[in-house]
Design an enzyme around this catalytic site. Structure first.
Site, short mmCIF file in Angstrom:
data_model
loop_
_atom_site.label_atom_id
_atom_site.label_comp_id
_atom_site.label_asym_id
_atom_site.label_seq_id
_atom_site.Cartn_x
_atom_site.Cartn_y
_atom_site.Cartn_z
N LYS A 109 -15.79 135.97 71.65
CA LYS A 109 -16.23 134.88 71.87
C LYS A 109 -15.37 133.81 70.83
O LYS A 109 -14.52 134.24 70.10
CB LYS A 109 -17.74 134.63 71.26
CG LYS A 109 -18.53 135.34 72.39
CD LYS A 109 -20.12 135.36 72.07
CE LYS A 109 -20.90 136.06 72.96
NZ LYS A 109 -22.30 135.83 72.70
N TYR A 146 -23.39 132.84 82.63
CA TYR A 146 -24.74 133.11 81.99
C TYR A 146 -25.96 132.59 82.81
O TYR A 146 -26.80 132.48 82.24
CB TYR A 146 -24.61 132.37 80.46
CG TYR A 146 -23.61 133.08 79.56
CD1 TYR A 146 -23.97 134.28 79.02
CD2 TYR A 146 -22.57 132.65 79.20
CE1 TYR A 146 -23.37 134.77 78.15
CE2 TYR A 146 -21.58 133.41 78.26
CZ TYR A 146 -22.07 134.53 77.88
OH TYR A 146 -21.34 135.30 76.98
N PHE A 194 -32.25 128.54 74.98
CA PHE A 194 -30.95 128.65 74.45
C PHE A 194 -29.93 128.39 75.36
O PHE A 194 -28.41 128.44 74.96
CB PHE A 194 -30.71 129.72 73.52
CG PHE A 194 -30.96 131.02 74.47
CD1 PHE A 194 -29.69 131.61 75.02
CD2 PHE A 194 -32.04 131.84 74.48
CE1 PHE A 194 -29.84 132.85 76.14
CE2 PHE A 194 -32.13 132.94 75.18
CZ PHE A 194 -31.26 133.54 75.89
N ARG A 242 -21.93 148.70 73.35
CA ARG A 242 -22.85 148.15 72.99
C ARG A 242 -23.43 148.53 71.52
O ARG A 242 -23.64 147.80 70.71
CB ARG A 242 -24.13 148.62 73.88
CG ARG A 242 -23.94 147.47 75.28
CD ARG A 242 -24.87 147.62 76.03
NE ARG A 242 -26.15 146.74 75.91
CZ ARG A 242 -26.15 145.32 75.79
NH1 ARG A 242 -25.11 144.67 76.09
NH2 ARG A 242 -27.02 144.64 75.30
N THR A 268 -27.75 142.05 68.60
CA THR A 268 -27.73 140.65 69.05
C THR A 268 -27.59 139.76 67.60
O THR A 268 -26.84 138.85 67.43
CB THR A 268 -28.57 139.93 70.12
OG1 THR A 268 -28.38 140.88 71.22
CG2 THR A 268 -27.91 138.52 70.42
N ARG A 272 -20.51 142.65 65.00
CA ARG A 272 -21.54 141.64 64.70
C ARG A 272 -21.97 141.64 63.30
O ARG A 272 -22.04 140.65 62.69
CB ARG A 272 -22.77 141.45 65.63
CG ARG A 272 -22.37 141.18 67.06
CD ARG A 272 -23.70 141.13 68.18
NE ARG A 272 -23.14 140.61 69.32
CZ ARG A 272 -23.83 140.79 70.44
NH1 ARG A 272 -24.85 141.93 70.41
NH2 ARG A 272 -23.49 140.58 71.56
N ASN A 290 -22.32 135.14 67.84
CA ASN A 290 -22.36 136.54 67.48
C ASN A 290 -21.24 137.40 67.82
O ASN A 290 -21.23 138.43 67.93
CB ASN A 290 -23.66 137.10 67.87
CG ASN A 290 -23.90 137.16 69.51
OD1 ASN A 290 -23.01 136.66 70.09
ND2 ASN A 290 -24.97 137.54 69.80
N HIS A 348 -19.55 139.60 73.49
CA HIS A 348 -20.48 139.87 74.52
C HIS A 348 -20.21 141.11 75.33
O HIS A 348 -19.09 141.58 75.37
CB HIS A 348 -20.26 138.74 75.59
CG HIS A 348 -21.12 139.23 76.98
ND1 HIS A 348 -22.38 139.13 77.44
CD2 HIS A 348 -20.60 139.98 78.13
CE1 HIS A 348 -22.65 139.51 78.60
NE2 HIS A 348 -21.33 139.89 79.10
N GLU A 355 -19.26 141.16 86.24
CA GLU A 355 -18.66 140.60 85.37
C GLU A 355 -16.97 140.69 85.20
O GLU A 355 -16.23 139.81 85.09
CB GLU A 355 -19.23 140.92 83.87
CG GLU A 355 -20.61 140.31 83.63
CD GLU A 355 -21.39 140.83 82.38
OE1 GLU A 355 -22.23 140.22 82.32
OE2 GLU A 355 -20.69 141.63 81.52
#
Length: 140
Positions: free
Chosen positions: A11, A51, A59, A87, A93, A104, A114, A117, A128
């Site tokens: 991100k 998203y 959010f 993951r 998260t 994270r 964070n 993704h 995706e």
């Protein structure tokens, strides 16, 4: 176990702080291969589409703003059990609840920033990946 692929986004907070290499090192140390990667500046339309599942969540607007605030690095990762493995290395998260040594826990600024993704299921990963990469851009 079968080799599978998953989708990843580093991100804007990662790109802005020049942590792409550090995050990639954690990905590779987890046994995943980066088989496609490019730096892009997500448009509002791309972020809203990507998203879209969160459109009705409170959010959503902040998420779109964050994801369009600077460049991101989109990736395809490959390996045995890649979705679960990524993951696990991403961590929770909420970075305050993430395990030590996860991306994270080590790099995230906040719940909103964070750092990464990752796809949550094979079907999601396929959608995706197809949104960001043509087949000839993925080189295993």
């Amino acid at each position: 176990m079968a080799i599978e692929r998953t989708f990843s986004i580093l991100k804007p907070d990662v790109a802005r702080r020049n942590l792409t290499g550090a995050v990639n090192a954690k990905i590779e140390q987890a046994g995943l291969r980066i088989v496609a990667q490019k730096r892009v500046w997500m448009t509002r339309s791309q972020a809203e589409t990507f998203y879209g599942v969160h459109k009705e969540r409170p959010f959503f607007g902040e998420l779109v703003e964050t994801m369009t605030s600077g460049p991101v690095v989109v990736q395809v990762l490959e390996g045995e059990n890649a979705i679960k493995k990524y993951r696990d290395v991403m961590g929770a998260t909420n970075p305050e609840k993430a395990d030590a040594g996860t991306i994270r826990k080590d790099f995230a600024i906040s719940m909103g920033e964070n750092s990464v993704h990752g796809s949550d299921a094979p079907e999601t990963a396929a959608i995706e990946i197809a949104q960001w990469f043509a087949g000839n851009e993925i080189v295993g």
